[in-house]
Design an enzyme around this catalytic site. Structure first.
Site, short mmCIF file in Angstrom:
data_model
loop_
_atom_site.label_atom_id
_atom_site.label_comp_id
_atom_site.label_asym_id
_atom_site.label_seq_id
_atom_site.Cartn_x
_atom_site.Cartn_y
_atom_site.Cartn_z
N GLY A 11 0.84 -1.20 0.00
CA GLY A 11 0.00 0.00 0.00
C GLY A 11 0.87 1.25 0.00
N PHE A 12 0.23 2.38 0.06
CA PHE A 12 0.97 3.65 0.00
C PHE A 12 1.93 3.79 1.19
CE2 PHE A 12 0.35 8.12 1.66
CZ PHE A 12 1.48 8.63 1.03
N ILE A 13 1.41 3.77 2.41
CA ILE A 13 2.30 3.96 3.57
C ILE A 13 3.17 2.72 3.76
CG2 ILE A 13 2.42 4.42 6.06
CD1 ILE A 13 -0.20 5.93 5.87
N ASP A 32 0.38 -8.88 1.24
CA ASP A 32 -0.60 -7.91 0.73
C ASP A 32 -1.51 -8.62 -0.26
OD1 ASP A 32 -0.28 -4.46 0.44
OD2 ASP A 32 -1.78 -5.56 -0.72
N GLY A 37 -3.49 -1.91 -2.49
CA GLY A 37 -2.05 -1.81 -2.75
C GLY A 37 -1.78 -2.21 -4.19
N LEU A 77 -0.39 -3.06 8.82
CA LEU A 77 -1.01 -1.93 8.11
C LEU A 77 -2.15 -2.38 7.21
CD1 LEU A 77 1.84 -0.73 8.95
CD2 LEU A 77 1.63 0.74 6.97
N TYR A 151 -15.77 2.43 9.50
CA TYR A 151 -14.31 2.32 9.40
C TYR A 151 -13.67 2.72 10.73
CZ TYR A 151 -9.53 3.61 8.04
OH TYR A 151 -8.17 3.73 7.98
N LYS A 155 -11.63 0.32 13.36
CA LYS A 155 -10.24 0.61 13.76
C LYS A 155 -10.16 0.88 15.26
CE LYS A 155 -7.16 0.76 11.19
NZ LYS A 155 -6.29 -0.33 10.66
#
Ligand code: UDP
Length: 325
Positions: A11-13, A32, A37, A77, A151, A155
């Protein structure tokens, strides 16, 4: 050299985290499912002999456990992310975020491995306080009934679960609440205002500001965010803690659009799009969201390497080169 598992590492981060850990000499395993991603995110380092990519899901316990057994520590993540995606796929979101995290924590407990759990500023929910104050980790969480909040709720439950594993079973966990994070490789496909506005400005398309644009956010540079996560993982005082990771430099989205328009000398028009048109009928936005990062500073002496102006310059340069290589 440590062996490190990153769930959601494409993914991005996650991909920036993988890159940074490789640069620090670690061996990195990425798990992943490529839902949000992409292989493109890991292109620059996929041939590094210390990098291993596993296509799979945190919902498949066997494979996950094998990777946890093999590695020394875990950065978790993997999640359903992106306001738009989540709002459109609530069942999927709740399932992945809750069962997936439970699987990761169970596997970590089984093999006694330390875990970083990536959480989100979304858990603070609506800003119901009378004053616009920066969010502190000790603030109450105030979620609404709109499905947008599923969401945040999932979380938040991940956070409670991680803290419970720490307090009741002694599992070392560190929880990072990521605020808006930006940088290269971020896609605007799932919402994500900054790359969207920059791309629109560069292409001369209308710049879409949702609502009246008075909502406030702060943006941090992804490389600062992953550095903070890594440093928290090696900070003994961070074990069992929830820590805000973000920037204290707030800006309204309208002001952000104006600044991007100026910096790119764009002819784009800034247009206002009602929330219901952007997201659907009962969408509620967060009007003010900026972190207080005293805890992060106290734990790891965190100082961001770039301010918002410098971040904007970097992203504009990056997007420009992507449009006209
Ligand atoms: N937003 C906007 N225009 C866009 C995309 C997003 O005005 O094209 C707004 C969005 O409604 C929110 C803010 O920008 O108020 C940040 O949105 P993003 O999806 O980047 O992250 P969020 O902070 O909502 O998690």
């Amino acid at each position: 050299m440590k062996k490190i598992l990153i769930t959601g590492g494409a993914g991005f981060i996650g991909s920036h985290l993988a890159e940074e850990l490789l640069a620090r000499g670690e061996e990195v395993y990425v798990l992943d499912d490529l839902s949000t991603g992409s292989l493109e995110n890991i292109l620059d380092f996929k041939d590094n002999p210390r990098f291993h990519f596993v296509l799979g899901s945190i919902l498949e316990r066997g494979e996950l456990e094998e990777l946890v057994r093999l590695t020394d520590e875990i950065y978790h993540l993997a999640a359903a992310v992106g306001v738009k995606l989540v709002y459109e796929n609530p069942v999927y979101t709740i399932n992945v975020n809750i069962k997936g995290t439970e699987n990761v924590l169970n596997a970590a407990l089984k093999f006694a491995k330390k875990v970083f759990v990536a959480s989100t500023s979304e858990v603070y929910g609506k800003d119901v306080r009378p004053d616009r104050l920066k969010f502190r980790e000790t603030d109450d969480l105030s979620l609404g009934t709109s499905l947008r909040w599923c969401y945040a709720c999932s979380k938040a439950l991940d956070e409670y679960l991680a803290i419970a594993y720490y307090k009741k079973m002694g599992l070392p966990v560190v929880i990072g609440r990521f605020f808006n994070t930006v940088g290269p490789r971020q896609t605007g496909a799932y919402g994500m205002v900054l790359p969207r506005l920059v791309r629109q400005a560069l292409l001369g398309q209308p710049m879409t500001v949702y609502g009246d644009g008075q909502q406030v956010r702060s943006f941090s540079w992804v490389k600062d965010v992953v550095r903070a996560a890594i440093e928290l993982m090696s900070c003994p005082q961070a074990i069992g803690e929830i820590v805000n990771i973000g920037s204290e430099e707030g800006i309204s989205i309208l002001e952000l659009a104006r600044r991007i328009k100026d910096k790119t000398a764009s002819s784009s028009e800034i247009i206002f799009i009602p929330y219901h048109q952007a997201y659907g009928p009962d969408f509620e936005d967060i009007i003010y969201r900026v972190p207080d990062i005293s805890r992060l500073r106290a734990l790891i002496n965190f100082v961001p390497s770039l301010n918002l102006d410098q971040i904007l310059d970097r992203i504009i340069a990056y997007e420009r080169q992507k449009i006209r290589p």
